[in-house]
Design a protein around this motif. Structure first.
Motif, PDB file in Angstrom:
ATOM      1  N   CYS A 172      15.902  25.983 100.990  1.00 55.59           N
ATOM      2  CA  CYS A 172      17.236  25.838 101.652  1.00 55.59           C
ATOM      3  C   CYS A 172      17.934  26.583 101.560  1.00 55.59           C
ATOM      4  CB  CYS A 172      16.942  25.103 102.101  1.00 55.59           C
ATOM      5  SG  CYS A 172      17.763  24.534 103.809  1.00 55.59           S
ATOM      6  N   LYS A 192       7.873  23.349 110.051  1.00 52.74           N
ATOM      7  CA  LYS A 192       7.930  24.589 109.186  1.00 52.74           C
ATOM      8  C   LYS A 192       8.609  25.594 109.700  1.00 52.74           C
ATOM      9  CE  LYS A 192       5.766  27.329 106.479  1.00 52.74           C
ATOM     10  NZ  LYS A 192       4.733  28.333 106.286  1.00 52.74           N
ATOM     11  N   GLY A 193       8.301  25.946 111.107  1.00 52.20           N
ATOM     12  CA  GLY A 193       8.251  26.980 112.228  1.00 52.20           C
ATOM     13  C   GLY A 193       9.801  26.486 112.921  1.00 52.20           C
ATOM     14  N   LEU A 194       9.409  24.596 113.061  1.00 54.54           N
ATOM     15  CA  LEU A 194      11.685  24.631 113.598  1.00 54.54           C
ATOM     16  C   LEU A 194      12.589  24.803 113.183  1.00 54.54           C
ATOM     17  CD1 LEU A 194      12.566  22.940 116.086  1.00 54.54           C
ATOM     18  CD2 LEU A 194      12.136  21.177 114.706  1.00 54.54           C
ATOM     19  N   ASP A 242      22.289  24.442 108.954  1.00 55.99           N
ATOM     20  CA  ASP A 242      21.502  24.460 110.039  1.00 55.99           C
ATOM     21  C   ASP A 242      20.589  24.170 109.616  1.00 55.99           C
ATOM     22  OD1 ASP A 242      23.486  26.349 110.801  1.00 55.99           O
ATOM     23  OD2 ASP A 242      22.304  27.996 110.393  1.00 55.99           O
ATOM     24  N   GLN A 268      12.577  27.119 110.635  1.00 53.62           N
ATOM     25  CA  GLN A 268      11.996  29.043 110.150  1.00 53.62           C
ATOM     26  C   GLN A 268      12.216  28.846 109.035  1.00 53.62           C
ATOM     27  OE1 GLN A 268      15.563  29.790 112.065  1.00 53.62           O
ATOM     28  NE2 GLN A 268      14.828  29.769 113.843  1.00 53.62           N
ATOM     29  N   ILE A 269      11.501  28.624 108.311  1.00 55.31           N
ATOM     30  CA  ILE A 269      11.047  28.538 106.624  1.00 55.31           C
ATOM     31  C   ILE A 269       9.813  29.467 106.702  1.00 55.31           C
ATOM     32  CG2 ILE A 269       9.494  27.216 104.968  1.00 55.31           C
ATOM     33  CD1 ILE A 269      10.649  24.675 106.270  1.00 55.31           C
ATOM     34  N   ALA A 270      10.018  30.872 106.026  1.00 51.61           N
ATOM     35  CA  ALA A 270       9.283  31.204 106.206  1.00 51.61           C
ATOM     36  C   ALA A 270       8.919  31.521 104.633  1.00 51.61           C
ATOM     37  CB  ALA A 270      10.274  32.715 105.398  1.00 51.61           C
ATOM     38  N   THR A 292      19.982  21.089 112.660  1.00 47.79           N
ATOM     39  CA  THR A 292      18.300  21.508 114.426  1.00 47.79           C
ATOM     40  C   THR A 292      17.385  19.657 113.899  1.00 47.79           C
ATOM     41  OG1 THR A 292      18.322  23.774 113.397  1.00 47.79           O
ATOM     42  CG2 THR A 292      16.174  22.638 113.678  1.00 47.79           C
TER      43      THR A 292
END
Length: 166
Positions: A11, A148-150, A16, A152-154, A20
């Protein structure tokens, strides 16, 4: 039947991630200062977690698949007494200790950890939990992918190792 699927990732900006979660009405449980002691065992991992919020003795096995970790819990004792810890762990070799600062959040059945480990940096864990077996693993996987999308985990930040292995 209990089911638990987890994803862990590095992270870059824990502030951030926390913001979120709070914007999406996550319940903040608190900051837990944890020491996890791992003991020798024939299968899986035997861990005694001591924290100011979470205290558990747990024996579990994890299966990794595509960045997701499915956990099979063999023993879970919340707030075990020193006598119980001694009965289970005495005579077993200590394999490692992990110390971390963990902020804990919940959104319904999904638990979030924002962790800091000295020397390793910051991580976020998303743990979708089905205590009674009523949701099913597909729902848990969907929840993990959504969060994961929320957050923003690549994919390149996903970690397939436990902290003790890092």
């Amino acid at each position: 039947m209990y089911a638990d699927i987890t994803i862990k990732a590095r992270c870059a900006n824990p502030t951030d991630a926390e913001s979120t979660l709070l914007q999406h009405e996550a319940t903040y449980v608190g900051l837990d200062v944890q020491t996890d002691t791992f003991y020798e065992t024939d299968t899986g991992k035997l861990k005694h977690r001591q924290g100011n919020i979470e205290n558990v003795l747990i024996h579990y096995k994890r299966e990794y698949s595509g960045g997701l970790q499915k956990t099979e819990v063999l023993l879970y004792l919340k707030n075990p007494s020193p006598t119980t810890v001694a009965q289970v762990c005495d005579g077993k070799q200590v394999m490692a200790q992990v110390k971390k600062f963990r902020k804990i959040f919940f959104i319904e059945n999904v638990k979030f950890h924002i962790d800091h480990l000295e020397g390793l940096g910051h991580f976020v864990e998303i743990e979708a939990i089905d205590l009674e077996g009523s949701l099913g693993t597909e729902v848990l996987r969907h929840q993990l992918n959504y969060y994961k999308g929320l957050l923003q985990i690549a994919d390149e930040y996903v970690v397939n190792d436990s902290y003790v292995n890092l």
